[in-house]
Design an enzyme around this catalytic site. Structure first.
Site, PDB file in Angstrom:
ATOM      1  N   LYS A 134      53.989  48.297  56.082  1.00 32.17           N
ATOM      2  CA  LYS A 134      54.032  48.225  54.624  1.00 32.17           C
ATOM      3  C   LYS A 134      54.890  49.343  54.048  1.00 32.17           C
ATOM      4  CE  LYS A 134      49.560  46.028  53.677  1.00 32.17           C
ATOM      5  NZ  LYS A 134      48.245  46.216  53.020  1.00 32.17           N
TER       6      LYS A 134
ATOM      7  N   GLY B  16      55.925  52.322  52.000  1.00 36.38           N
ATOM      8  CA  GLY B  16      55.098  53.454  51.597  1.00 36.38           C
ATOM      9  C   GLY B  16      54.586  54.254  52.770  1.00 36.38           C
TER      10      GLY B  16
ATOM     11  N   GLY C 110      62.429  47.256  63.747  1.00 39.84           N
ATOM     12  CA  GLY C 110      63.820  47.531  64.071  1.00 39.84           C
ATOM     13  C   GLY C 110      63.984  48.425  65.280  1.00 39.84           C
TER      14      GLY C 110
ATOM     15  N   GLY D  41      39.322  69.355  65.657  1.00 42.60           N
ATOM     16  CA  GLY D  41      40.515  69.839  64.969  1.00 42.60           C
ATOM     17  C   GLY D  41      40.169  70.385  63.601  1.00 42.60           C
TER      18      GLY D  41
ATOM     19  N   GLY E  18      42.400  71.711  61.417  1.00 38.76           N
ATOM     20  CA  GLY E  18      43.553  71.775  60.534  1.00 38.76           C
ATOM     21  C   GLY E  18      43.313  70.963  59.277  1.00 38.76           C
TER      22      GLY E  18
ATOM     23  N   GLY F 141      46.140  66.369  64.866  1.00 39.52           N
ATOM     24  CA  GLY F 141      47.510  66.285  64.386  1.00 39.52           C
ATOM     25  C   GLY F 141      48.125  64.917  64.618  1.00 39.52           C
TER      26      GLY F 141
ATOM     27  N   HIS G 104      44.394  80.505  27.854  1.00 36.29           N
ATOM     28  CA  HIS G 104      43.019  80.929  28.129  1.00 36.29           C
ATOM     29  C   HIS G 104      42.056  79.974  27.442  1.00 36.29           C
ATOM     30  CE1 HIS G 104      39.564  83.610  28.671  1.00 36.29           C
ATOM     31  NE2 HIS G 104      39.270  83.380  27.396  1.00 36.29           N
TER      32      HIS G 104
END
Length: 462
Positions: free
Chosen positions: A41, A43, A118, A179, A181, A266, A439
């Site tokens: 898809k 994106g 492709g 993991g 991360g 990862g 502020h």
């Protein structure tokens, strides 16, 4: 293989994720004739399996936490649980709206969009759907997929990747996240908000280990307060099924059991079997190697996004894709300063940064040439109203520019835009201190930190 030699595009892009479609949109805008090829898809990971859906889950978790904690603010509310199907509908509606908008953008820019898998067939062509698509230049943007470890098989049921976690049909009672991360702590945060008992396993000595150590420690403190458990400094050894779930064993023999194991170590590049090496493209561990202008060793081929060994961030992909399109259109381009890219981990609390860490600054400039200042959000009115804790840490070259901004606290991701300007414009603390911040806002905390660094603190102790 059919070959319509009468049609030669200026740019053929393999991959329609962040880097690929950004190059297509910018290239078409500059008058290039562009073909964009995508097998799934438009994106890519960010829209369908990454940035957008994970942030939707995190926001749903934030709403759950707000319902639980409403009485702190004098609001009577009850939390009755998570309807995971409704959460997924909300998430999918967000994705669908953005997806339709992106499809419309690509069509409006007259980009030739080709659905299909492709393969690079020469330095100037890509084969897809039995046709050979010719281009004066080829851009490789095939992205990444979740990684695993040798002997650790992701089954999509008990041992899952982030892709599976985004569509899980239940809220797990317990989870081990392998993991610590960005991906790992974001899912740990969302699941905890949904009611899951979470343990994060990180082999390095801190959560979010690429961030400044102070930010890591602040996040660890916040996670402890939230009841998110974590084990640091010992690497994974093995995982095995139990009667009801998974048992994880670490190198020191310690074990953890849970309903599911999320493998969040990862993402690796998608490059195998796509013809890159056959056409002479230089590679390293699956990544395509490029110069500072995103050009490979083959003059007619460039590469961007998660496929190249730069920061795996959607906005980096956007910037790299735009750089390639502009270079090909003859516009003078400037290499990306990757230290100047804003980085945000959208857990609760958020971790945001731009520039270099204090440790890196000392390594580059010398310990005696680096000044660091911490501004506690306890002194910020809006942060007190929101009941969030954290800090803004500035790293400065002595008598010079601010080279690092590191922030922990709710909504800090929304403050990193100004921090990016401070770093990239090489601002002096006194220059930022002259600017008046509204502020009460959290953005004001960034101004106050610079006031303090300039030697004139207001709502902070000397």
């Amino acid at each position: 293989m059919a070959n319509d030699a009468s049609t030669v595009f200026d740019l053929v892009i393999l991959g329609g994720g962040s880097g690929g479609y950004a190059a297509a949109l910018r290239g078409a805008q500059l008058g290039l004739d562009v073909a964009l090829i995508e097998k799934n898809k438009l994106g890519g990971t960010c829209l369908h399996n990454g940035c957008i859906p994970t942030k939707a889950l995190l926001h749903a978790g934030e709403i759950a936490d707000q319902a639980r904690e409403a009485d702190q603010f004098g609001v009577k509310a009850t939390f009755e649980g998570i309807d995971i199907n409704a959460v997924h509908k909300y998430k999918d509606d967000v994705i669908s709206g953005l997806y339709k908008g992106l499809q419309g953008l690509v069509a409006s820019r007259k980009v030739t969009y080709i659905e299909g898998e492709g393969k690079l067939s020469s330095p100037t062509s890509v084969d897809v759907n039995g046709q050979r698509i010719q281009g004066r230049h080829i851009l490789l943007a095939t992205g990444s997929v979740p990684k695993s470890l040798p002997g650790l098989e992701i089954d999509g049921n008990r041992i899952i990747s982030s892709d599976h976690a985004l569509t899980l049909d239940r809220v797990p009672q317990s989870a081990v996240v392998l993991g610590g991360g960005v991906i790992g702590v974001e899912f740990a945060s969302a699941w905890k908000s949904f009611g899951t008992d979470v343990t994060v396993i990180e082999g390095l000595k801190h959560l979010v280990p690429v961030e400044d150590e102070n930010s890591s420690k602040l996040l660890e403190r916040a996670f402890r307060k939230r009841g998110i458990k974590f084990n640091l400094g010992t690497f994974f050894e093995k995982a095995e099924y139990t009667q009801d779930g998974v048992r994880v064993t670490l190198a020191d023999g310690k074990t953890f059991e849970a309903e599911v194991l999320l493998v969040a170590i990862g993402r690796g590049p998608v490059s195998q079997g796509l013809g890159y090496e056959e056409q002479g493209v230089a590679m390293d561990r699956g990544y395509v190697l490029v110069d500072e202008y995103m050009q490979t060793n083959v003059p007619t081929i460039s590469a961007v996004g998660d496929l190249v060994p730069t920061l795996q961030l959607a906005h980096v992909g956007f910037a790299e894709g735009i750089l390639v399109a502009e270079r090909l259109a003859g516009i003078k381009t400037v290499p990306i300063d990757y230290d100047g890219v804003p980085r945000v981990t959208y857990c609760h609390p958020e971790v945001a940064s731009v520039g270099i860490t204090e440790a890196k600054a000392k390594e580059i400039y010398g310990a005696d040439k680096v000044v660091a200042l911490k501004y506690n959000l306890a002194g910020n009115g809006k942060s007190k109203i929101l009941k969030t804790a954290g800090e803004i840490k500035l790293v400065q070259v002595k008598d010079g520019a601010v080279v690092g901004v590191h922030m922990v606290g709710d909504r800090m991701g929304e403050q990193v835009g100004e921090a990016q300007l401070v770093y990239n414009w090489e601002a002096l603390p006194a220059e930022v201190a002259q600017l008046i911040h509204a502020h009460p806002t959290q953005n004001e905390a960034l101004g106050e930190a610079h006031l303090a660094l300039a030697g004139k603190p207001l709502h902070s102790h000397d």
